[in-house]
Structure formats: C-alpha cells, structure tokens
Design a protein around this motif. Structure first.
Motif, PDB file in Angstrom:
ATOM      1  N   TRP A 186       0.812  -3.864  -8.839  1.00 46.73           N
ATOM      2  CA  TRP A 186       0.390  -3.904  -7.450  1.00 46.73           C
ATOM      3  C   TRP A 186      -0.311  -2.598  -7.084  1.00 46.73           C
ATOM      4  O   TRP A 186      -0.330  -1.654  -7.866  1.00 46.73           O
ATOM      5  CB  TRP A 186       1.613  -4.106  -6.537  1.00 46.73           C
ATOM      6  N   ALA A 187      -0.866  -2.569  -5.882  1.00 46.15           N
ATOM      7  CA  ALA A 187      -1.490  -1.354  -5.357  1.00 46.15           C
ATOM      8  C   ALA A 187      -1.298  -1.318  -3.848  1.00 46.15           C
ATOM      9  O   ALA A 187      -1.233  -2.365  -3.198  1.00 46.15           O
ATOM     10  CB  ALA A 187      -2.979  -1.325  -5.698  1.00 46.15           C
ATOM     11  N   THR A 188      -1.221  -0.120  -3.295  1.00 43.27           N
ATOM     12  CA  THR A 188      -1.045   0.013  -1.851  1.00 43.27           C
ATOM     13  C   THR A 188      -2.243  -0.543  -1.093  1.00 43.27           C
ATOM     14  O   THR A 188      -2.092  -1.008   0.026  1.00 43.27           O
ATOM     15  CB  THR A 188      -0.833   1.493  -1.444  1.00 43.27           C
ATOM     16  N   TRP A 189      -3.416  -0.519  -1.696  1.00 35.27           N
ATOM     17  CA  TRP A 189      -4.635  -0.998  -1.039  1.00 35.27           C
ATOM     18  C   TRP A 189      -4.852  -2.502  -1.195  1.00 35.27           C
ATOM     19  O   TRP A 189      -5.814  -3.051  -0.672  1.00 35.27           O
ATOM     20  CB  TRP A 189      -5.854  -0.251  -1.589  1.00 35.27           C
ATOM     21  N   CYS A 190      -3.946  -3.190  -1.871  1.00 37.88           N
ATOM     22  CA  CYS A 190      -4.075  -4.624  -2.167  1.00 37.88           C
ATOM     23  C   CYS A 190      -3.277  -5.438  -1.145  1.00 37.88           C
ATOM     24  O   CYS A 190      -2.042  -5.414  -1.152  1.00 37.88           O
ATOM     25  CB  CYS A 190      -3.568  -4.872  -3.591  1.00 37.88           C
ATOM     26  N   ALA A 191      -3.986  -6.156  -0.259  1.00 37.71           N
ATOM     27  CA  ALA A 191      -3.314  -6.944   0.794  1.00 37.71           C
ATOM     28  C   ALA A 191      -2.366  -8.014   0.230  1.00 37.71           C
ATOM     29  O   ALA A 191      -1.231  -8.139   0.714  1.00 37.71           O
ATOM     30  CB  ALA A 191      -4.349  -7.566   1.719  1.00 37.71           C
ATOM     31  N   PRO A 192      -2.760  -8.801  -0.787  1.00 42.31           N
ATOM     32  CA  PRO A 192      -1.807  -9.780  -1.335  1.00 42.31           C
ATOM     33  C   PRO A 192      -0.567  -9.120  -1.946  1.00 42.31           C
ATOM     34  O   PRO A 192       0.537  -9.666  -1.861  1.00 42.31           O
ATOM     35  CB  PRO A 192      -2.616 -10.524  -2.400  1.00 42.31           C
ATOM     36  N   CYS A 193      -0.743  -7.943  -2.532  1.00 42.50           N
ATOM     37  CA  CYS A 193       0.405  -7.211  -3.098  1.00 42.50           C
ATOM     38  C   CYS A 193       1.392  -6.866  -1.998  1.00 42.50           C
ATOM     39  O   CYS A 193       2.607  -7.041  -2.152  1.00 42.50           O
ATOM     40  CB  CYS A 193      -0.062  -5.922  -3.777  1.00 42.50           C
ATOM     41  N   ARG A 194       0.865  -6.384  -0.906  1.00 45.62           N
ATOM     42  CA  ARG A 194       1.711  -6.009   0.230  1.00 45.62           C
ATOM     43  C   ARG A 194       2.401  -7.241   0.815  1.00 45.62           C
ATOM     44  O   ARG A 194       3.548  -7.173   1.234  1.00 45.62           O
ATOM     45  CB  ARG A 194       0.874  -5.304   1.287  1.00 45.62           C
ATOM     46  N   ALA A 195       1.704  -8.373   0.811  1.00 43.23           N
ATOM     47  CA  ALA A 195       2.262  -9.602   1.377  1.00 43.23           C
ATOM     48  C   ALA A 195       3.429 -10.139   0.560  1.00 43.23           C
ATOM     49  O   ALA A 195       4.362 -10.716   1.125  1.00 43.23           O
ATOM     50  CB  ALA A 195       1.159 -10.671   1.485  1.00 43.23           C
ATOM     51  N   GLU A 196       3.400  -9.973  -0.758  1.00 42.51           N
ATOM     52  CA  GLU A 196       4.478 -10.522  -1.586  1.00 42.51           C
ATOM     53  C   GLU A 196       5.681  -9.590  -1.704  1.00 42.51           C
ATOM     54  O   GLU A 196       6.763 -10.008  -2.114  1.00 42.51           O
ATOM     55  CB  GLU A 196       3.963 -10.917  -2.973  1.00 42.51           C
ATOM     56  N   MET A 197       5.515  -8.335  -1.343  1.00 46.08           N
ATOM     57  CA  MET A 197       6.576  -7.350  -1.544  1.00 46.08           C
ATOM     58  C   MET A 197       7.892  -7.708  -0.838  1.00 46.08           C
ATOM     59  O   MET A 197       8.961  -7.541  -1.449  1.00 46.08           O
ATOM     60  CB  MET A 197       6.100  -5.968  -1.142  1.00 46.08           C
ATOM     61  N   PRO A 198       7.898  -8.214   0.383  1.00 40.03           N
ATOM     62  CA  PRO A 198       9.187  -8.588   0.992  1.00 40.03           C
ATOM     63  C   PRO A 198       9.963  -9.625   0.175  1.00 40.03           C
ATOM     64  O   PRO A 198      11.195  -9.546   0.091  1.00 40.03           O
ATOM     65  CB  PRO A 198       8.786  -9.144   2.364  1.00 40.03           C
TER      66      PRO A 198
END
Length: 159
Positions: free
Chosen positions: A54-66
């Motif tokens: 993942w990456a902090t700048w990746c919106a889908p990455c941030r969305a799946e983190m929870p």
C-alpha cells in the motif's frame, strides 16, 4: 472420442498449472519496520499472512485499511497476521503519522519496487498476497480485498 481425449488432456494440464501456482513458496523477505526493527516473513510461518502492499497516497489503499485493522483484531487468535508493506515514494515520518491516525494494529514495513516485484509486477495498488500456514502463496489479490473475498479466500485457511 478424440474430442474427449483432447478435453481431458487440457483439463489435466490446466489443473496442474493451477495447482503448481498454489504451491509456490513465499520468498525469503526481510525488511525494516517503521521503528527500524527487522521484520521477517519467515517469523510468521504457522500463521495465515496477508502481505498488503500500500501507499499513503493511494486512495483505494486507504479505503481498505479499516477492514485490515478489523480482520487483524478479529482473527489474530485464529492465526491471522496482516503485514503492511509501503510502496514508494514514501517518507518515514508520513508513514508513521498515517498508521497512527488510522490506528493500524499490525506491523508495517518499508518496501520498494523490488519488494513488490517479488510478488507482483503490475502497477496496481493495493495488492495483497495471501500466504498459508505452511508459507505457500495461495493468492495475489490486486485491488481492494472486499469482505466477501476475505470470507472466500482467507477464512478457510484459518481453520
């Protein structure tokens, strides 16, 4: 008769190909976590590992983190270990701040292009590598891991 023979041969070849992919051992991997400690994939043998790029700048990455945080909390006692691996470019301070604000409850290591290429050569993020308790790669999921996919591909490995 010839058609049946050809069909049978193709099915055997395809099943061998699929089974061969499922039996690929995870490579040796040692990275530094966000605190500078060594994180070895081999230390988690005997657990089902979700190696999440993942990456902090990746919106889908941030969305799946929870969901990853939730699954780590709910299934840790059944042998699940989520491991996050950052994909560059990433600044350590930014990664630390992000995982703190997201309340990430699993280890996060600093990766690079070569690390990701050991598992996937595509440009898609996130990707999640599902590794079984024997250290074998069972699946490489490109994009967000949805709850239905987790139930289908990961939960059976936790039994």
């Amino acid at each position: 008769m010839i058609r049946m023979t050809i069909t049978a041969t193709i099915l055997v070849a395809l099943s061998w190909l699929v089974l061969g992919q499922a039996e690929k051992p995870a490579p040796e991997l040692e990275l530094k976590d966000v605190e500078g400690r060594a994180l070895r994939l081999s230390d988690h043998k005997g657990k089902v590992v979700l190696l999440n790029f993942w990456a902090t700048w990746c919106a889908p990455c941030r969305a799946e983190m929870p969901d990853l945080v939730k699954w780590q909390r709910e299934y840790k006692s059944r042998g699940l270990q989520v491991i996050g691996v950052t994909y560059p470019p990433e600044e350590l301070a930014e990664v630390r701040g992000f995982i703190k604000s997201a309340k990430v409850n699993y280890p996060v290591a600093l990766g690079d292009e070569r690390t990701k290429a050991m598992f996937d050569n595509g440009d898609i993020l996130p990707i999640t590598v599902v590794i079984d308790k024997k250290g074998m790669i069972r699946e490489v999921i490109q994009g967000i891991v949805f709850p239905e996919e987790f139930a289908q591909k990961v939960k059976p490995l936790l039994r």
